[in-house]
Design a protein around this motif. Structure first.
Motif, PDB file in Angstrom:
ATOM      1  N   ARG A 153       0.841  -1.210   0.000  1.00 17.93           N
ATOM      2  CA  ARG A 153       0.000   0.000   0.000  1.00 17.93           C
ATOM      3  C   ARG A 153       0.875   1.259   0.000  1.00 17.93           C
ATOM      4  NH1 ARG A 153      -2.930  -0.923   4.365  1.00 17.93           N
ATOM      5  NH2 ARG A 153      -4.577  -1.954   3.194  1.00 17.93           N
ATOM      6  N   ALA A 154       1.934   1.236   0.788  1.00 13.94           N
ATOM      7  CA  ALA A 154       2.820   2.394   0.843  1.00 13.94           C
ATOM      8  C   ALA A 154       3.512   2.614  -0.495  1.00 13.94           C
ATOM      9  CB  ALA A 154       3.848   2.207   1.954  1.00 13.94           C
ATOM     10  N   LEU A 155       3.969   1.557  -1.131  1.00 19.28           N
ATOM     11  CA  LEU A 155       4.647   1.701  -2.424  1.00 19.28           C
ATOM     12  C   LEU A 155       3.676   2.160  -3.502  1.00 19.28           C
ATOM     13  CD1 LEU A 155       6.913  -1.467  -2.239  1.00 19.28           C
ATOM     14  CD2 LEU A 155       7.686   0.914  -2.187  1.00 19.28           C
ATOM     15  N   ARG A 156       2.419   1.690  -3.443  1.00 14.77           N
ATOM     16  CA  ARG A 156       1.414   2.171  -4.384  1.00 14.77           C
ATOM     17  C   ARG A 156       1.237   3.679  -4.248  1.00 14.77           C
ATOM     18  NH1 ARG A 156       0.072   1.231  -8.957  1.00 14.77           N
ATOM     19  NH2 ARG A 156       0.522   3.449  -9.072  1.00 14.77           N
ATOM     20  N   ALA A 157       1.239   4.157  -3.010  1.00 11.14           N
ATOM     21  CA  ALA A 157       1.090   5.596  -2.774  1.00 11.14           C
ATOM     22  C   ALA A 157       2.294   6.366  -3.294  1.00 11.14           C
ATOM     23  CB  ALA A 157       0.887   5.860  -1.287  1.00 11.14           C
ATOM     24  N   VAL A 158       3.504   5.801  -3.145  1.00 10.78           N
ATOM     25  CA  VAL A 158       4.707   6.462  -3.675  1.00 10.78           C
ATOM     26  C   VAL A 158       4.576   6.621  -5.183  1.00 10.78           C
ATOM     27  CG1 VAL A 158       7.188   6.228  -4.044  1.00 10.78           C
ATOM     28  CG2 VAL A 158       6.208   5.675  -1.807  1.00 10.78           C
ATOM     29  N   ALA A 159       4.176   5.570  -5.880  1.00 11.86           N
ATOM     30  CA  ALA A 159       4.013   5.660  -7.329  1.00 11.86           C
ATOM     31  C   ALA A 159       2.945   6.680  -7.700  1.00 11.86           C
ATOM     32  CB  ALA A 159       3.664   4.289  -7.906  1.00 11.86           C
ATOM     33  N   ASP A 160       1.861   6.726  -6.936  1.00  7.55           N
ATOM     34  CA  ASP A 160       0.766   7.649  -7.238  1.00  7.55           C
ATOM     35  C   ASP A 160       1.167   9.109  -7.079  1.00  7.55           C
ATOM     36  OD1 ASP A 160      -0.882   5.552  -7.820  1.00  7.55           O
ATOM     37  OD2 ASP A 160      -1.963   5.578  -5.910  1.00  7.55           O
ATOM     38  N   LEU A 161       2.185   9.398  -6.264  1.00 12.99           N
ATOM     39  CA  LEU A 161       2.660  10.775  -6.131  1.00 12.99           C
ATOM     40  C   LEU A 161       3.214  11.304  -7.450  1.00 12.99           C
ATOM     41  CD1 LEU A 161       4.492  10.612  -2.680  1.00 12.99           C
ATOM     42  CD2 LEU A 161       2.422  11.920  -3.206  1.00 12.99           C
ATOM     43  N   VAL A 162       3.624  10.401  -8.337  1.00 12.56           N
ATOM     44  CA  VAL A 162       4.223  10.816  -9.603  1.00 12.56           C
ATOM     45  C   VAL A 162       3.347  10.422 -10.790  1.00 12.56           C
ATOM     46  CG1 VAL A 162       6.234  10.590 -11.120  1.00 12.56           C
ATOM     47  CG2 VAL A 162       6.534  10.680  -8.633  1.00 12.56           C
ATOM     48  N   ASP A 163       2.957   9.144 -10.867  1.00 12.83           N
ATOM     49  CA  ASP A 163       2.225   8.665 -12.037  1.00 12.83           C
ATOM     50  C   ASP A 163       1.328   7.492 -11.651  1.00 12.83           C
ATOM     51  OD1 ASP A 163       1.266   7.834 -14.462  1.00 12.83           O
ATOM     52  OD2 ASP A 163       3.200   7.802 -15.474  1.00 12.83           O
ATOM     53  N   PRO A 164       0.041   7.746 -11.403  1.00 15.35           N
ATOM     54  CA  PRO A 164      -0.864   6.664 -10.987  1.00 15.35           C
ATOM     55  C   PRO A 164      -1.056   5.580 -12.039  1.00 15.35           C
ATOM     56  CG  PRO A 164      -1.803   8.822 -10.487  1.00 15.35           C
ATOM     57  CD  PRO A 164      -0.601   9.060 -11.356  1.00 15.35           C
ATOM     58  N   SER A 165      -0.669   5.836 -13.286  1.00 17.58           N
ATOM     59  CA  SER A 165      -0.856   4.815 -14.318  1.00 17.58           C
ATOM     60  C   SER A 165       0.182   3.703 -14.233  1.00 17.58           C
ATOM     61  CB  SER A 165      -0.800   5.459 -15.712  1.00 17.58           C
ATOM     62  OG  SER A 165       0.520   5.831 -16.049  1.00 17.58           O
TER      63      SER A 165
END
Length: 566
Positions: A265-277
């Motif tokens: 979940r934390a890593l998903r949030a890190v990616a979403d800070l830049v590019d949710p795709s």
């Protein structure tokens, strides 16, 4: 402020909130807030380099896994040689993603014994060489190697010298008995290392050369977050979370600790800070009802480890019922299309010894057929009993008989794979139907299917009629799957057995229905036509009435009027 910016900010705020929530669960409120600030700064730097908004779209293209040095050409960096080979000799791989296995600075395990997550190994090339591979396909998939690092990693070497951060690793001052589920390695889970003062015992899930990281350390998470951002900067559209079930340790315990899900979940949030795709792939087995790592705030994909054995049962010993039952049982699974399906990987074929998808008699027939083909098998200790754990031979050998490679059956199995409700994955040597490496040491069975090829040798091989035909057929499937509406992720799937040894898959989307028929028998057979009039997308045949299938023939049938790929 532009509309694109104003709409992006709420998404980033939500990602920040989710990141903070996850990190508070793992590290406490005070440390979590500091971590969020550091990660936000790193993400801002990533956005400043133009990484945001590089949409991957909803499509889940075919994946081709390849080692960064699978193609070697003299003084040229292997990553550059691979790109040139795929461009000049293959003509690109169309919309397929290239899953480039770990290119990090590493000193073993074919790249998975990482010494530096932030650098490409100099002998392979540089980050720019990796990024350019997107030119020959639909993008990149890259590995976040989370569970362990090499024992040569500077952080671990510092610990052994009495410095560094011992809390970044799982270390014990005295040996103790640990249980951690089924392991393919036969080495002790704890390994002794000498330090300047007294010895320590380090947790080494994958053998003595790799020491496990302690994700209870905030500094370890910060390092992984920065690595994730670096992989995204290199153009990763999918990031594979390597060995994710093992990353959080609890004694006594085993894989799949609850905190591992929080880490995802934390890593998903890190990616979403830049590019949710950008998508995440959890390297774990897809089992309906046990969705540990998939969800709106978690990973988007995991692996269908049951598929290879199910397809082998149908293709090699004529037992199609288990595959039919599996397809129909998964129809109600909300995540049925989120799995990656393959017939071969860089590790071989996992046999799921704890929970095989075949009953004992059928599994026995499949294994006997593979033994007749001299397929290499490794074993695992399951409750004190050795069981087949992995097939370590090429798909070429798995589909061979005394007469040689059964090309028709090899291609029919892939035509079936590409029609399943999952993302199909190929391993680079299977794209050409390449055989096992010769002279492999028995102590390293996986090496049989990890041979590296001189550029000229591979070019000559792929021009031989058998290998050229396999390459042309599989590239055709890659393009055809991308152009066939009935194979979109949100289309259903139903499986049938209209005749002995004949599999019938029905896929549909909107006005188009696709009927996939595969005859895995050794005799021609006729089956009732699923459509009044039909056209085969694979070979162009058209007809009415019964459909006649040659041995090991596959057809993708659509109605002639609406069947043109769009």
């Amino acid at each position: 402020m532009s509309s694109s910016v104003t709409t992006a900010i709420p998404g980033r705020a939500l990602a920040r909130a989710r990141l903070g929530d996850a990190l508070r669960l793992l590290h406490g409120a005070e440390r979590a807030e500091a971590l969020v600030r550091e990660i936000e700064a790193a993400a801002e730097g990533a956005r400043a380099h133009g990484l945001s908004g590089r949409a991957a779209g909803k499509a889940r293209p075919v994946v081709i896994a390849v080692y960064p040095d699978h193609v070697l050409d003299g003084e040229e960096a292997p990553l550059a040689a691979l790109r040139r080979f795929l461009h000049d000799e293959v003509g690109g791989v169309g919309p397929a993603l290239l899953h480039v296995l770990p290119p990090y600075v590493s000193d073993g395990d074919d790249g998975f014994a990482v010494v530096d997550h932030q650098a490409v190994h100099p002998r392979l090339g540089g980050w720019e060489d990796l990024e350019r591979l997107s030119e020959v396909g639909g993008g990149l998939m890259l590995d976040l190697v989370m569970n362990h690092v090499s024992t040569s990693h500077p952080g671990f070497r510092d610990v052994l010298r009495g410095a560094g951060r011992p809390e970044d690793f799982h270390l014990f001052r005295e040996p103790r008995a640990l249980e951690w589920g089924t392991r393919v390695r036969t080495s002790s889970l704890l390994q002794r290392f000498e330090t300047g003062a007294r010895p320590v015992w380090a947790w080494c899930t994958y053998g003595r050369s790799q020491v496990d990281l302690n994700h209870g350390s905030p500094d370890v998470f910060l390092s992984m977050a920065r690595t994730l951002l670096r992989l995204m900067a290199a153009g990763a559209r999918v990031v594979r979370l390597d060995a994710i079930p093992h990353v959080w340790k609890r004694v006594p315990g085993g894989p799949h600790q609850p905190e591992a899900k929080v880490l995802v979940r934390a890593l998903r949030a890190v990616a979403d800070l830049v590019d949710p795709s950008v998508r995440l792939l959890a390297e774990t087995d897809h089992r309906p009802g046990e969705r540990c790592y998939l969800g709106a705030e978690l990973a988007q994909h995991d692996n269908h480890l049951a598929v290879p054995l199910l397809v082998f049962a149908a293709a090699l010993v004529g037992e199609g019922r288990p595959l039919v039952d599996w397809v129909n049982a998964s129809a109600s699974d909300a995540h049925r299309c989120d799995g990656y399906a393959f017939l071969q990987t860089h590790d071989g074929v996992h046999l799921r010894p704890m929970d095989p998808p075949l009953d004992a008699p059928t599994l026995g027939r499949v294994l006997a057929r593979l033994e007749c083909a001299d397929v290499r098998m490794s074993h695992a200790d399951v409750g004190g009993e050795p069981r087949p754990y992995e097939l370590n031979s090429s798909l070429h050998r798995i589909f061979s008989t005394e007469a040689g490679l059964d090309v028709e059956r090899y291609l029919a199995a892939h035509a079936l794979l590409f029609a399943l409700p999952a993302t199909p994955c190929l391993y680079f040597p299977t794209l050409f139907g390449l055989p096992d490496a010769e002279g492999v040491e028995p102590t390293n069975p996986r090496a049989a299917n990890r041979h590296r090829y001189p550029y000229g040798t591979l070019r000559a091989l792929m021009r031989q009629p058998v290998h050229a035909r396999i390459l042309k057929s599989l590239l055709g499937l890659i393009h055809l799957r991308d152009q066939t509406p009935a194979l979109r992720e949100d289309s259903g799937c139903e499986a049938r057995l209209p005749a002995p040894h004949v599999l019938h898959l029905v896929r549909g989307h909107g006005r188009q229905s696709l009927h996939v028929l595969v005859n895995f028998g050794v005799e021609p057979v006729s089956v009732p036509a699923p459509l009044r009039e039909w056209r085969d997308l694979l070979g162009g045949r058209q007809g009415q009435g019964d459909v006649r299938l040659a041995p090991a023939e596959a057809l993708w049938l659509v109605e002639p009027v609406s069947g043109d790929p769009t």
